[in-house]
Design a protein around this motif. Structure first.
Motif, PDB file in Angstrom:
ATOM      1  N   UNK A 287       0.875  -1.134  -0.030  1.00  0.00           N
ATOM      2  CA  UNK A 287      -0.251   0.116   0.238  1.00  0.00           C
ATOM      3  C   UNK A 287       1.027   1.178   0.193  1.00  0.00           C
ATOM      4  N   UNK A 288       0.749   2.069  -0.894  1.00  0.00           N
ATOM      5  CA  UNK A 288       1.691   3.416  -1.010  1.00  0.00           C
ATOM      6  C   UNK A 288       0.777   4.689  -0.776  1.00  0.00           C
ATOM      7  N   UNK A 289       1.334   5.295   0.005  1.00  0.00           N
ATOM      8  CA  UNK A 289       0.625   6.579   0.370  1.00  0.00           C
ATOM      9  C   UNK A 289       1.134   7.802  -0.593  1.00  0.00           C
ATOM     10  N   UNK A 290       0.228   8.340  -1.337  1.00  0.00           N
ATOM     11  CA  UNK A 290       0.598   9.205  -2.155  1.00  0.00           C
ATOM     12  C   UNK A 290       0.608  10.768  -1.697  1.00  0.00           C
ATOM     13  N   UNK A 291       0.716  11.763  -2.398  1.00  0.00           N
ATOM     14  CA  UNK A 291       0.912  13.239  -1.990  1.00  0.00           C
ATOM     15  C   UNK A 291       0.331  14.198  -2.534  1.00  0.00           C
ATOM     16  N   UNK A 292       0.433  15.580  -2.029  1.00  0.00           N
ATOM     17  CA  UNK A 292      -0.037  16.702  -2.641  1.00  0.00           C
ATOM     18  C   UNK A 292      -1.533  16.856  -2.859  1.00  0.00           C
ATOM     19  N   UNK A 293      -2.314  16.127  -1.997  1.00  0.00           N
ATOM     20  CA  UNK A 293      -3.754  16.395  -2.170  1.00  0.00           C
ATOM     21  C   UNK A 293      -4.295  16.074  -0.756  1.00  0.00           C
ATOM     22  N   UNK A 294      -5.436  16.551  -0.277  1.00  0.00           N
ATOM     23  CA  UNK A 294      -6.163  16.106   0.932  1.00  0.00           C
ATOM     24  C   UNK A 294      -7.235  15.753   0.771  1.00  0.00           C
ATOM     25  N   UNK A 295      -7.725  15.396  -0.356  1.00  0.00           N
ATOM     26  CA  UNK A 295      -9.319  14.935  -0.912  1.00  0.00           C
ATOM     27  C   UNK A 295      -9.121  13.263  -0.683  1.00  0.00           C
ATOM     28  N   UNK A 296      -8.824  12.999   0.506  1.00  0.00           N
ATOM     29  CA  UNK A 296      -8.774  11.643   0.724  1.00  0.00           C
ATOM     30  C   UNK A 296     -10.147  10.952   0.620  1.00  0.00           C
ATOM     31  N   UNK A 297     -11.234  11.693   1.070  1.00  0.00           N
ATOM     32  CA  UNK A 297     -12.455  11.136   1.402  1.00  0.00           C
ATOM     33  C   UNK A 297     -13.077  10.740  -0.223  1.00  0.00           C
ATOM     34  N   UNK A 298     -12.640  11.542  -1.355  1.00  0.00           N
ATOM     35  CA  UNK A 298     -13.216  11.361  -2.446  1.00  0.00           C
ATOM     36  C   UNK A 298     -12.392   9.943  -2.960  1.00  0.00           C
ATOM     37  N   UNK A 299     -11.328   9.234  -2.533  1.00  0.00           N
ATOM     38  CA  UNK A 299     -10.679   8.470  -3.134  1.00  0.00           C
ATOM     39  C   UNK A 299     -11.640   7.167  -3.158  1.00  0.00           C
ATOM     40  N   UNK A 300     -11.870   6.311  -4.348  1.00  0.00           N
ATOM     41  CA  UNK A 300     -12.674   5.122  -4.282  1.00  0.00           C
ATOM     42  C   UNK A 300     -11.616   4.029  -3.702  1.00  0.00           C
ATOM     43  N   UNK A 301     -12.042   3.423  -2.660  1.00  0.00           N
ATOM     44  CA  UNK A 301     -11.201   2.444  -2.041  1.00  0.00           C
ATOM     45  C   UNK A 301     -12.216   1.021  -1.960  1.00  0.00           C
TER      46      UNK A 301
ATOM     47  N   UNK B  70       6.640  10.500   7.850  1.00  0.00           N
ATOM     48  CA  UNK B  70       6.036   9.617   9.084  1.00  0.00           C
ATOM     49  C   UNK B  70       5.268   8.490   8.266  1.00  0.00           C
ATOM     50  N   UNK B  71       4.438   8.751   7.364  1.00  0.00           N
ATOM     51  CA  UNK B  71       3.763   7.569   6.589  1.00  0.00           C
ATOM     52  C   UNK B  71       4.862   6.638   5.880  1.00  0.00           C
ATOM     53  N   UNK B  72       5.924   7.204   5.865  1.00  0.00           N
ATOM     54  CA  UNK B  72       6.752   6.323   4.973  1.00  0.00           C
ATOM     55  C   UNK B  72       7.292   5.243   5.742  1.00  0.00           C
ATOM     56  N   UNK B  73       7.270   5.242   7.282  1.00  0.00           N
ATOM     57  CA  UNK B  73       7.465   4.259   8.203  1.00  0.00           C
ATOM     58  C   UNK B  73       6.637   3.263   8.025  1.00  0.00           C
ATOM     59  N   UNK B  74       5.303   3.457   7.630  1.00  0.00           N
ATOM     60  CA  UNK B  74       4.412   2.410   7.446  1.00  0.00           C
ATOM     61  C   UNK B  74       4.805   1.484   6.000  1.00  0.00           C
TER      62      UNK B  74
ATOM     63  N   UNK C 263       5.705  -2.456   5.162  1.00  0.00           N
ATOM     64  CA  UNK C 263       4.863  -3.121   4.133  1.00  0.00           C
ATOM     65  C   UNK C 263       5.908  -3.730   3.379  1.00  0.00           C
ATOM     66  N   UNK C 264       7.183  -3.106   3.048  1.00  0.00           N
ATOM     67  CA  UNK C 264       7.967  -3.653   1.869  1.00  0.00           C
ATOM     68  C   UNK C 264       8.730  -4.899   2.590  1.00  0.00           C
ATOM     69  N   UNK C 265       8.728  -4.554   3.986  1.00  0.00           N
ATOM     70  CA  UNK C 265       9.546  -5.884   4.741  1.00  0.00           C
ATOM     71  C   UNK C 265       8.516  -7.115   4.866  1.00  0.00           C
ATOM     72  N   UNK C 266       7.323  -6.756   4.825  1.00  0.00           N
ATOM     73  CA  UNK C 266       6.197  -7.880   5.144  1.00  0.00           C
ATOM     74  C   UNK C 266       6.129  -8.574   3.723  1.00  0.00           C
ATOM     75  N   UNK C 267       6.334  -7.935   2.647  1.00  0.00           N
ATOM     76  CA  UNK C 267       6.271  -8.603   1.291  1.00  0.00           C
ATOM     77  C   UNK C 267       7.373  -9.554   1.376  1.00  0.00           C
ATOM     78  N   UNK C 268       8.514  -9.071   1.549  1.00  0.00           N
ATOM     79  CA  UNK C 268       9.636  -9.991   1.516  1.00  0.00           C
ATOM     80  C   UNK C 268       9.749 -11.080   2.236  1.00  0.00           C
ATOM     81  N   UNK C 269       8.951 -10.903   3.622  1.00  0.00           N
ATOM     82  CA  UNK C 269       9.051 -12.164   4.411  1.00  0.00           C
ATOM     83  C   UNK C 269       7.730 -13.117   4.054  1.00  0.00           C
ATOM     84  N   UNK C 270       7.077 -12.722   3.287  1.00  0.00           N
ATOM     85  CA  UNK C 270       6.043 -13.461   2.875  1.00  0.00           C
ATOM     86  C   UNK C 270       6.113 -14.182   1.789  1.00  0.00           C
ATOM     87  N   UNK C 271       6.846 -13.576   0.969  1.00  0.00           N
ATOM     88  CA  UNK C 271       7.532 -14.356  -0.192  1.00  0.00           C
ATOM     89  C   UNK C 271       8.561 -15.383   0.382  1.00  0.00           C
ATOM     90  N   UNK C 272       9.468 -15.338   1.202  1.00  0.00           N
ATOM     91  CA  UNK C 272      10.235 -16.458   1.946  1.00  0.00           C
ATOM     92  C   UNK C 272       9.304 -17.507   2.760  1.00  0.00           C
TER      93      UNK C 272
END
Length: 450
Positions: free
Chosen positions: A11-25, A93-97, A101-110
């Motif tokens: 899951x990647x956190x994008x930038x430059x907009x605050x219109x999160x409520x409009x995102x289709x999830x 700060x979001x990049x910590x998440x 996620x990247x580490x989890x991806x690697x370990x699930x592959x293992x």
């Protein structure tokens, strides 16, 4: 053994907009309890226990069948593809998440590689590699236990990451719950990896690990609950701000449903002929006028829940006359007062004017809608009441209400009945006939004289 396909889309956190409520999830399974979060890890531990040998802890659930674990992992693949948008100030700060996620991806592959191993020697080597990598990244992954409560300084203001995210989402409850579900899904994956690591250890600390994670997860849910309650405490401030900014009634209603699902809000847009009585000093009514239209938002609550019968409503509403709207208000107030209710809002309009209205009622709305007929015209009336204190009488008078009686002529459909020019011919012809008759009578009278 069948091949277990494991993929983890970060899951990647994008930038430059605050219109999160409009995102289709995507719609995600809700992880609402500690058991929901831990269950995936229990399935992983049980599955590996069934293929690697007997469990010495005597604490593992019954072995999970192959199809079930495949389905669980497939769910994780589907729910890890969304994008949530935040302003650039939060990216550090979001990049910590994202790192977790990247580490989890690697370990699930293992984990996948261990299951696919063809020989015992290969499998044991892959298990050692998994355990080494897990221990190397353990501290990094375990930050999910407390990352949301880390103090963050943005633009000189220090607050927790969770508070900043809630502010970025403008306390939209649907968006907050989507974020919570993402975060707890990531925690769930870390729990599964931690339990697998214990299963592969020479000395398993399965029970201690499970207990520790259960405590951490319950604490995370508590933190999120506190934040949601803080947001709910700002409800009137937030909904009033939205009301001032959003003019389209359908968009306003949709916004309220998504951001404030914990409160029932109705939107009434009026344009045409209508009669409105609106209690002035009532903070659960928002109203604004633009051109010849009026927009109301009515907020339901325990104090304005309905409890009188349909028959009582019908009897009272039938007493009101659309053409006598202003003068009827005192009589209607008294009728409801006898029933122990205060009138909060009253809207009556001719049904033939309905095209000029947009009425959006929450599925749990406290509005009562009644249809009446007077002199061949049908009227719709929408009423909101509030409960009086037991044993007291209302002190409301007509001066406590804003009264709006706006009349607009109903357009005549000339395709049916006589058209205007036809009416003109008939009237003109009738006048001509009358004139001719008068002339003839006058002539007759003159002849008789002579």
């Amino acid at each position: 053994m069948k091949t277990l396909q494991l993929f983890y889309t970060v899951l990647v956190f994008s930038i430059l907009t605050s219109k999160t409520a409009d995102a289709v999830l995507p719609v995600l399974p809700i992880l609402g309890t500690a058991m929901d979060v831990i269950s995936f890890g229990l399935d992983v531990h049980s599955f590996f226990d069934s293929i690697l040998g007997d469990d010495e802890t005597q604490s593992t659930p019954a072995p999970v069948d192959y199809d079930r674990i495949i389905n669980r992992i497939s769910e994780r693949i589907e729910m890890s593809t969304e994008t949530i948008v935040f302003k650039i100030e939060l990216q550090a700060y979001i990049s910590e998440l994202r790192t977790v996620a990247l580490t989890v991806k690697q370990l699930l592959a293992e984990m996948e590689d261990i299951i696919k191993a063809k020989s015992k020697d290969t499998r044991e080597e892959l298990q050692r590699r998994f355990r080494d990598n897990f221990e190397r990244h353990k501290t990094e992954m375990y930050k999910v236990k407390s990352l949301l409560t880390f103090s963050v300084d943005v633009s000189g203001i220090s607050n927790t990451l969770l508070s900043l995210i809630a502010n970025e989402l403008k306390c939209g409850m649907t968006s907050l719950e989507e974020f919570q579900n993402y975060y707890m899904t990531l925690v769930s994956d870390v729990v599964a990896l931690a339990l697998l690591n214990e299963r592969l250890s020479e000395k398993s600390l399965y029970n201690q690990t499970l207990s520790s994670w259960r405590t951490a997860i319950e604490s995370l849910f508590d933190d999120m609950k506190v934040q949601k309650n803080e947001c709910k405490g700002k409800f009137f401030e937030l909904v009033t701000e939205d009301f001032s900014l959003i003019n389209d009634p359908s968009k306003l209603f949709e916004n309220n449903q998504n951001r404030y699902p914990y409160r029932e809000t109705d939107v009434l847009y009026l344009s045409g002929s209508y009669c409105v009585w609106s209690l002035k000093a009532y903070d659960k009514i928002l109203k604004k006028v633009k051109d010849n239209t009026m927009t109301f938002v009515l907020i339901s609550g325990e104090d304005n829940a309905q409890s009188i019968t349909s028959e009582q409503f019908q009897k009272i509403v039938s007493e009101a006359k659309f053409g006598n709207c202003i003068n009827d208000i005192g009589k209607i107030i008294s009728f409801y007062d006898v029933l122990g209710k205060d009138l909060v809002f009253w809207l009556m309009y001719p049904q033939e004017q309905a095209a000029g209205f947009q009425i959006f009622l929450d599925q749990n709305s406290t509005a009562r809608t009644i249809t009446t007929e007077s002199e061949g015209t049908k009227y719709t009336t929408i009423v909101y009441l509030r409960a009086q204190e037991p044993g007291t009488n209302s002190t409301l008078t007509t001066s406590d209400f804003d009264v709006k009686f706006h009349e607009e002529a109903v357009s005549v459909d000339e395709s049916s009945g006589l058209k205007t020019w036809q009416l003109g011919v008939i009237i003109g012809g009738s006048v001509l006939v009358v004139i001719i008759l008068i002339v003839i009578l006058c002539k007759c009278c003159c002849r008789r004289r002579y």
